[in-house]
Design an enzyme around this catalytic site. Structure first.
Site, PDB file in Angstrom:
ATOM      1  N   GLU A  79       0.817  -1.210   0.000  1.00  0.00           N
ATOM      2  CA  GLU A  79       0.000   0.000   0.000  1.00  0.00           C
ATOM      3  C   GLU A  79       0.858   1.271   0.000  1.00  0.00           C
ATOM      4  OE1 GLU A  79      -4.022  -1.704   2.187  1.00  0.00           O
ATOM      5  OE2 GLU A  79      -2.595  -0.546   3.380  1.00  0.00           O
ATOM      6  N   GLU A 126      -6.322  -7.820  -1.073  1.00  0.00           N
ATOM      7  CA  GLU A 126      -6.781  -7.726   0.313  1.00  0.00           C
ATOM      8  C   GLU A 126      -8.259  -7.343   0.347  1.00  0.00           C
ATOM      9  OE1 GLU A 126      -4.789  -5.238   3.121  1.00  0.00           O
ATOM     10  OE2 GLU A 126      -2.790  -5.778   2.415  1.00  0.00           O
TER      11      GLU A 126
END
Length: 675
Positions: free
Chosen positions: A161, A314
């Site tokens: 991320e 995710e």
């Protein structure tokens, strides 16, 4: 054959071999070794065939500078491989060990108030720090060299991320270098930023700082360029580690996880640098529009990969732990969320994480194997998902046909939401989601494209809000309309140049001939009534406009709606000029839907179910390859007409000419005979 082509082929081979990938983040270093074998046994029971290992393991591998602790990683990789579970091996550089920040404070980021953040959480690094980059390269090279040929490793995962923003001295140095490359000389920068305003002229690049806290407003051109620089700097962190992995001889695909419409990274510039697009998605169960908003994100991911399949890297299987109030998903909703991603092009369905953390900041973040263990609805739901994905293996690699392009540009988003605008109530993402929701209710997918992308293959082109629009993009829109495509443009578009300078002349300067109208002023507005022209109707009572209006006059275009009262009375709000449609205000949902419906009809674009222009409320329908997915996002059953004799891949049942979808359920209907 290029390394990228080879790597993509390796991903396709993995999916062809295993079917749709299913699993999640696995952090064995957080658990004693005796837990590992239970984990693997339960993974097999759930149908898990793919896990990401090592995302947050830097301090475990390198507990002190230069040390390398490999035994645990060697052991777990072989254990997973022996049990038929493929590994996405992560470079753990997203969360440096505390010693790095303590011994080298220059690696720690500084916020816009000048406060240096400390180690002890995650993401505690400056993307501009040479010290951080050297240490990240060192551990990446060692991991890649050791495991490039390991049979368990089928993919590489760089970082996690990426989104760190730094305003410190390290960033200032790199920002100046970036600016000099962009502009060549300080005079060019002064002209682009119009630094004569407020006496901001610079004599050299050394005088320029990141947009830190100032007494009043920051130059919007400076702010825009800092956002561009920050995205590019993060991308450089990724690409140098990717290249180090490739230099080790590794041929597996390499990726990093995107985060949807994330504000700090321009994924249009990132997409070509990953072998497979992957994304993290956490729709809020409390959001009534979550289904359409995440569908838009999924269309974005497919578009970033130019139509190729992508990975849901995710998601949560129940509740997250980082919202103020965390609502759980039921196992049925978690299943539906996963199958929604498959329907929109995902070939991998993964979760954060496999086993729920017993301590630490995310101890209440749900996982496939919860604190309660295998005797739980959550785990049984995970097992059901694994079984479902096995039944859908034939869907892998198939594509989604699209006739509609939705244009979106990160730079335009950034510039269009700087302070000191006519209104700060105009949100780019709010408008994009509103426009997309109208198509979602019709079962029409979109390709989410940069405005400078090719538009020749599309029959409808939507521009909800493009504050910055290049001359080339404006010409392409005009060309598309000329060849017969329907072009629909939203308010406050084509306002500024690439440096956020306002275009001079009647607005929108570049689109004036296309839309058959022009304006002279933008202003915030209170909600006001609209008067619709004869023959143009909206499915709502009392159509309105609000938030922002442009003082327009028609110049050959047909006025479909005008402001009905107040200072704007009689001023056009919606104009059609042959194949171009222009909204000079933020119109109410019914008016927006009517405009988009007319544009779709004019282009002969229809949804996936014959005879249904608009789907029943809460039903999502999308066709991937020859499979029609029907997802019921409501709490009541829905019936829809279909072609008789289709086979539901999830149940094996053959349909009649009406199919029922239970509350929260999914149907996957195929013309192929069930095998």
């Amino acid at each position: 054959m290029s390394s990228t082509t080879t790597a993509r082929a390796a991903f396709d081979a993995l999916i062809a071999e295993r079917g749709l990938a299913f699993g999640g983040d696995y952090n064995p270093e957080q658990w004693p070794r005796e837990t590992w074998r239970e984990d693997v046994r339960l993974m097999r029971e759930a149908g898990v065939n793919f896990v990401t290992v090592g995302v947050f393991s830097w301090a475990t591998i390198e507990p002190r500078p230069g040390a390398r602790e490999w035994d645990w990683l060697d052991e777990i990789l072989w254990l997973l491989h022996e049990n038929g579970i493929a590994v996405d091996l992560a470079m753990p550089v997203a969360s440096p060990p505390p010693w790095l920040g303590i011994q080298h404070p220059d690696v720690l980021p500084v916020d816009r108030d000048g406060v240096r953040l400390i180690a002890g959480s995650r993401n505690q690094f400056s993307p501009a720090s040479r010290t951080y980059r050297e240490h990240a390269l060192a551990i990446t090279r060692d991991i890649a060299t050791r495991y490039a040929g390991h049979p368990a490793v089928r993919m590489w995962h760089v970082g996690n991320e990426y989104g760190q923003i730094d305003h410190g001295d390290e960033a200032a140095r790199e920002f100046r270098i970036w600016l000099e490359r962009r502009y060549g000389g300080i005079d060019a920068l002064n002209a682009a930023w119009n630094t004569a305003f407020w006496s901001q002229r610079y004599d050299s690049f050394d005088e320029i700082l990141p947009p830190r806290r100032t007494p009043y407003l920051v130059n919007p051109a400076q702010s825009l360029d800092f956002r561009r620089y920050s995205s590019d700097q993060l991308l450089a962190c990724y690409t140098e580690l990717r290249d180090a992995i490739r230099a080790s001889g590794a041929a597996q695909p390499i990726t990093t996880n995107f985060m949807g419409f994330f504000a700090h990274a321009d994924y249009h510039s990132w997409a070509a640098e990953v072998d497979v697009v992957s994304d993290d998605q956490y729709p809020d169960p409390a959001n009534p529009d979550a289904a359409s908003e995440i569908a838009l994100v999924q269309d974005l991911m497919r578009s970033l990969g130019q139509g190729r399949s992508w990975m849901l890297m995710e998601q949560s299987i129940s509740a997250v732990s980082w919202r103020e109030h965390n609502l759980p998903k039921s196992p049925l909703r978690a299943r539906r969320d996963s199958l929604q991603a498959v329907a929109r092009g995902a070939d991998a369905i993964c979760f954060f994480q496999w086993r729920q953390a017993r301590s630490g900041a995310e101890r209440f973040h749900s996982s496939m194997l919860p604190h309660a263990g295998a005797d739980s609805d959550v785990f049984r739901g995970a097992c059901r998902q694994g079984a479902d994905l096995q039944k859908l293996a034939a869907v892998a690699g198939t594509e989604i046909a699209t006739d509609v392009a939705l244009l979106f540009d990160w730079s335009a988003w950034w510039a269009g939401e700087e302070p000191a605008r006519p209104t700060e109530r105009l949100s780019t993402m709010e408008q994009v989601n509103r426009w997309y929701r109208s198509l979602w209710r019709r079962g029409i997918p979109v390709d989410v494209l940069h405005p400078d992308a090719g538009l020749d293959d599309y029959r409808v082109i939507l521009v909800p809000h493009a504050y910055i629009l290049s001359d080339a993009a404006a010409q392409a829109l005009a060309g598309a309309a000329a060849r017969g495509a329907q072009v629909v443009i939203g308010p406050f578009s084509g306002v500024a140049d690439e440096n956020a300078g306002i275009l001079q002349g009647r607005s929108p300067v570049q689109l004036r001939e296309l839309i058959g109208a022009s304006g002279e002023e933008w202003s915030g507005m209170l909600p006001g009534a609209l008067q619709l022209a004869d023959g143009f109707s909206a499915d709502e009572r009392g159509p309105t406009a609000s938030i922002l209006a442009e003082r327009l006059r028609a110049e050959g275009g047909e006025v479909l709606a005008a402001h009905a009262d107040g200072d704007l009375a009689g001023i056009p709000a919606v104009i059609r000029n042959d194949n171009a449609w222009y909204l000079g205000a933020v119109v109410s949902d019914g008016v927006l839907d009517a405009v988009l419906a007319r544009a779709l009809t004019a282009a002969s674009v229809t949804g996936p179910i014959d005879g249904l222009d608009t789907l029943p409320d809460g039903l999502e329908a999308v066709r991937r390859g020859d499979v029609l997915f029907l997802l019921n996002h409501t709490q009541h059953p829905i019936e829809v007409p279909v072609t008789a004799g289709l086979v539901d891949l999830l149940t094996g049942e053959e349909t009649g000419d009406i199919v029922g979808i239970a509350p929260g359920d999914v149907r996957a209907l195929s013309e192929r005979q069930h095998r």
